[in-house]
Structure formats: C-alpha cells, structure tokens
Design an enzyme around this catalytic site. Sequence first.
Site, mmCIF file in Angstrom:
data_model
loop_
_atom_site.group_PDB
_atom_site.id
_atom_site.type_symbol
_atom_site.label_atom_id
_atom_site.label_comp_id
_atom_site.label_asym_id
_atom_site.label_seq_id
_atom_site.Cartn_x
_atom_site.Cartn_y
_atom_site.Cartn_z
ATOM 1 N N ASP A 1 45.376 -46.645 -106.540
ATOM 2 C CA ASP A 1 46.205 -47.299 -105.635
ATOM 3 C C ASP A 1 45.508 -48.432 -104.757
ATOM 4 O O ASP A 1 44.364 -48.636 -104.427
ATOM 5 C CB ASP A 1 46.502 -45.865 -104.602
ATOM 6 N N ASN B 1 57.479 -43.939 -108.999
ATOM 7 C CA ASN B 1 57.367 -45.284 -108.855
ATOM 8 C C ASN B 1 58.777 -45.999 -109.718
ATOM 9 O O ASN B 1 58.831 -47.368 -109.324
ATOM 10 C CB ASN B 1 56.369 -45.681 -109.761
HETATM 11 C C1 IPE Z 1 50.656 -42.918 -106.482
HETATM 12 O O1 IPE Z 1 50.490 -44.433 -105.956
HETATM 13 C C2 IPE Z 1 51.164 -43.295 -107.941
HETATM 14 C C3 IPE Z 1 49.901 -44.142 -108.825
HETATM 15 C C4 IPE Z 1 48.950 -44.583 -108.472
HETATM 16 C C5 IPE Z 1 50.654 -44.426 -109.976
HETATM 17 P P1 IPE Z 1 51.945 -44.659 -104.908
HETATM 18 O O2 IPE Z 1 51.500 -45.973 -104.273
HETATM 19 O O3 IPE Z 1 53.160 -44.794 -105.862
HETATM 20 O O4 IPE Z 1 51.945 -43.532 -103.988
HETATM 21 P P2 IPE Z 1 52.562 -43.682 -102.414
HETATM 22 O O5 IPE Z 1 53.786 -44.117 -102.468
HETATM 23 O O6 IPE Z 1 51.558 -44.115 -101.695
HETATM 24 O O7 IPE Z 1 52.451 -42.039 -102.098
HETATM 25 C C1 IPE Z 2 48.993 -48.843 -107.273
HETATM 26 O O1 IPE Z 2 49.198 -49.533 -106.454
HETATM 27 C C2 IPE Z 2 49.535 -49.011 -108.737
HETATM 28 C C3 IPE Z 2 50.789 -48.228 -108.778
HETATM 29 C C4 IPE Z 2 51.352 -47.239 -107.915
HETATM 30 C C5 IPE Z 2 51.578 -48.395 -110.218
HETATM 31 P P1 IPE Z 2 50.389 -50.024 -105.723
HETATM 32 O O2 IPE Z 2 51.112 -50.746 -106.293
HETATM 33 O O3 IPE Z 2 50.808 -48.773 -105.214
HETATM 34 O O4 IPE Z 2 49.656 -50.688 -104.344
HETATM 35 P P2 IPE Z 2 49.910 -50.568 -102.881
HETATM 36 O O5 IPE Z 2 49.849 -49.309 -102.451
HETATM 37 O O6 IPE Z 2 51.274 -51.165 -102.735
HETATM 38 O O7 IPE Z 2 48.881 -51.464 -102.115
HETATM 39 MG MG MG Z 3 50.476 -47.327 -103.533
#
Ligand code: IPE
Ligand code: IPE
Ligand code: MG
Length: 253
Positions: free
Chosen positions: A22, A70
């Site tokens: 993340d 997602n």
């Molecule tokens: C969790 O991250 C999913 C992945 C790392 C693929 P998100 O960024 O989607 O999670 P939330 O929305 O902060 O809970």
């Molecule tokens: C993790 O990074 C990747 C996925 C969830 C696909 P994020 O895209 O969630 O990054 P933040 O949480 O917005 O920083």
């Molecule tokens: Mg995230």
Amino acid sequence: MSVGQRPGERAEIPSHVAVIMDGNGRWAQLRGLPRHEGHRRGLEALRRTVKNAADLGIEVLTLYSFSTENWRRPAAEVSFLMTLLRHFVEKDLAELSAANVRVRVIGGREDLAPDLLRLVEHAEAATRGNTGMILVVAFNYGSRDEIVRTARQLAADVAAGRISPASIDESSFSLRLDTGDLPDPELVIRTSGETRISNFLLWQAAYAEFVFTPVLWPDFDRAALEEALAEYRRRERRFGGLAESSARNVGVA
Ligand code: IPE
Ligand code: IPE
Ligand code: MG
C-alpha cells in the site's frame, strides 16, 4: 545465533509471508507525480521483494496486488493496474521461471479480461514444475468473495449428493479456498502506515503476526523486509495457549 539475530529473537524465517502493498498513490503525490507513476515504481518494489524474499529463504510470498474493492477506483487507474499485471507476467515470466519461482494467482477470475486470464493461466502452467519459492499474486482478490465462492462450491456438492454437510470441517474448507494446499501466512506486512486488513486473507491470517510499517510501498527495500522479519522474531506466538513463562506458573496443586 544466526546473522542479524538479536538476543531474545527466534531464528526462524516465516515460511509464508503475505504483503499488503500500500502507498503507491501517496508516494507519487508526495513528489507531485501522477498516481500511475507510483504504481509503476510499486512494480519495481514488487520485483525487488520477490528477489529478496527468495534470497532470504521465504518459501511462499503472497502479494496483494488488486482487491475486489479496487474496481471502485477511476476506470483509467483500474486499467493501468491491469496493464501493469500484463506487463509483469509478459516481461518477468522467463526470469521468474529461471529463478525456479512457481507462480500462483488467487482471486476471482470471471471478471478478468480474456487475454489477461490466458496470461495468468499460462504463467501458472509454465511454472508448475518449479520447486523454488511460490509467488502468490492476489489479483481481483477479496477474502469475503473467496469464502463465499468456497461456500457456494461446497453447497453445490452437498446438493448434488457428492459430500455430506457433516464432512465439511476446517481442513476441508481450507482446501477449497484459492490458497488450497498453501500453508497459512505466519507474517502479514502492510506498508504505508495503514493499520487495517482491507479484506485480505481473513481466514488464512487467523493467527498471523501483523507488522505495519510507515514505509510507502515503492520505497520498500531489503532493509524494510529484514526489519519486518526481525519484528516477527521478537513476537511471542501463543495460538490461544500460554506463553512458556506463564505455563510454568499455572499453580495447579
Ligand atoms: C489494499 O489497499 C489492497 C491492495 C493493496 C491491493 P487499498 O489501498 O485498496 O486499501 P484501503 O482502501 O486503504 O483499505
Ligand atoms: C497500493 O497503493 C496499490 C493498490 C491498492 C493497487 P494505493 O494505490 O492504494 O496507494 P495509496 O493508498 O492511495 O497511497
Ligand atoms: Mg491504498
């Protein structure tokens, strides 16, 4: 004591480490870059982590790449993340296979584009005979979805008379999950400072140790992985029982 081990730490390397990768978006935002640049650099961190994990003797590495939730992101970002997975499989498969890595993909497959599905199936088939680290890519993965799909399969088997309800137990249920014969993760790492599970391995992580690190995923490196492993070694795992020191002090006459 092994190298890097401190007093009071256990020596073991967990056999299954799972990572909630993340913080790509925030990494990009901090630099005034578009979010997709964060995802691109996130893929580099993923490649680095696969090498480091194999090198450290981790047997199974599960990486949460795209959740069932997602899909709620803007279409352009969703499509960029799909393209990244395509790139990864197309460009890295030969190298992964040469490194004896076995690729598995968990998650719902019915929502994947037909070409992506074929790529995923090809990656699994092409590396099936490999005997090194198992790389599990959680893509279009949601733990609730996985549990519901499993329950539906078992219900269909009961309805068709193939199994009896009484034969469903924890181990037969586990075997039907996408993770099937894989061991449960002993360690789940989440980067970016968020301290939630976000629908990841709810069943499998029942007794996992969780390590949360503020490092944003694109910055995750060997030192960050080793620090998470060191934190794991300092934890005392009880599985509902008692710690060794307490067990000596039960005081039963
Ligand atoms: C969790 O991250 C999913 C992945 C790392 C693929 P998100 O960024 O989607 O999670 P939330 O929305 O902060 O809970
Ligand atoms: C993790 O990074 C990747 C996925 C969830 C696909 P994020 O895209 O969630 O990054 P933040 O949480 O917005 O920083
Ligand atoms: Mg995230």
